[in-house]
Design a protein around this motif. Structure first.
Motif, PDB file in Angstrom:
ATOM      1  N   VAL A   6       0.870  -1.169   0.000  1.00 39.41           N
ATOM      2  CA  VAL A   6       0.000   0.000   0.000  1.00 39.41           C
ATOM      3  C   VAL A   6       0.911   1.224   0.000  1.00 39.41           C
ATOM      4  O   VAL A   6       1.803   1.339   0.844  1.00 39.41           O
ATOM      5  CB  VAL A   6      -0.923   0.015   1.225  1.00 39.41           C
ATOM      6  CG1 VAL A   6      -1.826   1.242   1.204  1.00 39.41           C
ATOM      7  CG2 VAL A   6      -1.752  -1.264   1.292  1.00 39.41           C
ATOM      8  N   GLU A   9       1.601   3.192   3.156  1.00 41.87           N
ATOM      9  CA  GLU A   9       2.278   2.456   4.226  1.00 41.87           C
ATOM     10  C   GLU A   9       3.796   2.588   4.091  1.00 41.87           C
ATOM     11  O   GLU A   9       4.551   2.089   4.930  1.00 41.87           O
ATOM     12  CB  GLU A   9       1.868   0.988   4.210  1.00 41.87           C
ATOM     13  CG  GLU A   9       0.395   0.725   4.500  1.00 41.87           C
ATOM     14  CD  GLU A   9       0.022   0.902   5.971  1.00 41.87           C
ATOM     15  OE1 GLU A   9       0.917   1.182   6.782  1.00 41.87           O
ATOM     16  OE2 GLU A   9      -1.165   0.744   6.295  1.00 41.87           O
ATOM     17  N   ASP A 172      -8.210  -9.918   4.893  1.00 41.17           N
ATOM     18  CA  ASP A 172      -7.242  -9.416   5.858  1.00 41.17           C
ATOM     19  C   ASP A 172      -7.293 -10.333   7.073  1.00 41.17           C
ATOM     20  O   ASP A 172      -8.116 -10.143   7.975  1.00 41.17           O
ATOM     21  CB  ASP A 172      -7.575  -7.974   6.249  1.00 41.17           C
ATOM     22  CG  ASP A 172      -6.455  -7.312   7.026  1.00 41.17           C
ATOM     23  OD1 ASP A 172      -5.908  -7.973   7.945  1.00 41.17           O
ATOM     24  OD2 ASP A 172      -6.125  -6.145   6.746  1.00 41.17           O
ATOM     25  N   HIS A 198      -4.385  -8.867   2.377  1.00 38.16           N
ATOM     26  CA  HIS A 198      -3.615  -7.872   3.119  1.00 38.16           C
ATOM     27  C   HIS A 198      -2.758  -8.581   4.164  1.00 38.16           C
ATOM     28  O   HIS A 198      -3.257  -9.435   4.901  1.00 38.16           O
ATOM     29  CB  HIS A 198      -4.543  -6.878   3.808  1.00 38.16           C
ATOM     30  CG  HIS A 198      -4.933  -5.726   2.940  1.00 38.16           C
ATOM     31  ND1 HIS A 198      -5.846  -4.775   3.328  1.00 38.16           N
ATOM     32  CD2 HIS A 198      -4.519  -5.356   1.694  1.00 38.16           C
ATOM     33  CE1 HIS A 198      -5.981  -3.873   2.363  1.00 38.16           C
ATOM     34  NE2 HIS A 198      -5.199  -4.221   1.362  1.00 38.16           N
ATOM     35  N   LYS A 200      -0.542  -8.099   7.412  1.00 34.42           N
ATOM     36  CA  LYS A 200      -0.049  -7.357   8.566  1.00 34.42           C
ATOM     37  C   LYS A 200      -0.203  -8.250   9.789  1.00 34.42           C
ATOM     38  O   LYS A 200      -0.766  -9.341   9.689  1.00 34.42           O
ATOM     39  CB  LYS A 200      -0.786  -6.032   8.735  1.00 34.42           C
ATOM     40  CG  LYS A 200      -2.286  -6.098   8.997  1.00 34.42           C
ATOM     41  CD  LYS A 200      -2.806  -4.672   9.215  1.00 34.42           C
ATOM     42  CE  LYS A 200      -4.308  -4.637   9.505  1.00 34.42           C
ATOM     43  NZ  LYS A 200      -5.113  -4.721   8.269  1.00 34.42           N
ATOM     44  N   GLU A 242       0.557  -4.321   4.319  1.00 32.66           N
ATOM     45  CA  GLU A 242      -0.184  -3.188   4.882  1.00 32.66           C
ATOM     46  C   GLU A 242       0.282  -3.012   6.324  1.00 32.66           C
ATOM     47  O   GLU A 242      -0.342  -3.513   7.264  1.00 32.66           O
ATOM     48  CB  GLU A 242      -1.697  -3.454   4.825  1.00 32.66           C
ATOM     49  CG  GLU A 242      -2.529  -2.251   5.232  1.00 32.66           C
ATOM     50  CD  GLU A 242      -3.977  -2.603   5.495  1.00 32.66           C
ATOM     51  OE1 GLU A 242      -4.796  -1.686   5.450  1.00 32.66           O
ATOM     52  OE2 GLU A 242      -4.275  -3.778   5.771  1.00 32.66           O
ATOM     53  N   HIS A 244       0.738  -0.677   8.953  1.00 35.77           N
ATOM     54  CA  HIS A 244      -0.076  -0.143  10.059  1.00 35.77           C
ATOM     55  C   HIS A 244       0.732   0.134  11.326  1.00 35.77           C
ATOM     56  O   HIS A 244       0.156   0.214  12.418  1.00 35.77           O
ATOM     57  CB  HIS A 244      -1.224  -1.099  10.397  1.00 35.77           C
ATOM     58  CG  HIS A 244      -2.517  -0.751   9.703  1.00 35.77           C
ATOM     59  ND1 HIS A 244      -2.579  -0.167   8.466  1.00 35.77           N
ATOM     60  CD2 HIS A 244      -3.812  -0.916  10.090  1.00 35.77           C
ATOM     61  CE1 HIS A 244      -3.837   0.005   8.118  1.00 35.77           C
ATOM     62  NE2 HIS A 244      -4.609  -0.431   9.077  1.00 35.77           N
TER      63      HIS A 244
END
Length: 274
Positions: A6, A9, A172, A198, A200, A242, A244
């Motif tokens: 992303v 990010e 995700d 995704h 993470k 991603e 975060h």
């Protein structure tokens, strides 16, 4: 499976994100979300021109328009705006950038947990969004997100059953894990319907008290077994980092490195089992 990141990010500046991503991380595919002047597709023509130029300059592709479509409360005026205005803006931007995937959410309420209600309210809008995108050979994918109408992969599969097979899933596993779903149990519901995954990590489900996300590999989401089955089944066209977690650049770099290592382990295990 292709690897993506992303853009915001890495950096809110798309040029910096792509430059660092290509030169430092070796990433050639980018999901578009936040820009300096807003979230896609609500950006200026100047920013769109910059994105077109970055494709040409660095030989990259854009994997998805992450518009946060339908990430709103179940208020008729807001949902109609998402469907009639922002979806059309997504389509126009996707055509300019040669993107076929637009992602969104089954509504949201950060204060009151009511997934069943949000789910039902989202169904007719998802049906219309999928029909409209089919007209232009594009795909809509719902993201698993806690406090939405599709918190888990099981709920995303149920949404497909209600909406139709044109709907795909932006899975995700970390978000679904926070919502209480174990990733491998969720995977069986969406394995034939994935548009993107995704990547993470999280170390707690107590998302209200603090940021539950941590650098990939430092949390409790069982990513290695997830990547083992994704590698075995070849069901995910794209894995998108991603992060975060601040600071973004070193943590995204770590995430890409850890992800590549786990994919190597998955491939080695697959070879041994053949």
């Amino acid at each position: 499976m292709k690897l993506a990141a992303v853009t915001d990010e890495i950096s809110i500046d798309p040029h910096a994100a792509v430059y660092i991503g290509v030169k430092q991380f070796g990433i050639r595919h980018y999901e578009l979300r936040m820009m300096p002047d807003g979230r896609v597709p609500d950006i200026s023509e100047q920013t769109v021109d910059r994105l077109v130029g970055l494709k040409e300059k660095y030989g990259i592709s854009y994997s998805a328009i992450s518009a946060g479509l339908f990430k709103c409360e179940p208020i008729a005026e807001k949902m109609e705006h998402e469907l009639r205005v922002r979806l059309e803006a997504c389509i126009a931007l996707a055509k300019r950038l040669d993107v076929s995937l637009i992602t969104g959410f089954a509504l949201i309420d950060h204060h009151r947990h009511r997934p069943a209600e949000l789910f039902e309210r989202a169904v007719p809008y998802f049906q219309q969004a999928c029909e409209r995108l089919a007209e232009v050979q594009m795909t809509f994918a719902v993201e698993t997100e806690f406090m939405s109408g599709c918190e888990t992969a099981a709920e995303a599969r149920r949404m497909i059953e209600r909406t139709g097979p044109r709907l795909k899933v932006n899975w995700d596993p970390a978000n679904a894990w926070i919502a209480g779903e174990l990733p491998l149990e969720g995977y069986v519901h969406v394995c034939g319907h994935l548009a993107n995954v995704h990547v993470k990590d999280a170390d707690t489900r107590d998302w209200r008290s603090r940021n539950p996300f941590v650098p990939l590999g430092d949390g409790k989401v069982p990513w290695q077994p997830v990547l083992d089955v994704l590698t075995r089944d070849r069901t995910a066209p794209m894995l998108t980092v991603e992060t975060h977690v601040e600071p973004l650049i070193p943590n995204t770099e770590k995430g890409v490195s850890v992800l590549r290592k786990m994919l190597q382990n998955a491939e080695a295990g697959r070879d041994l089992s053949c």
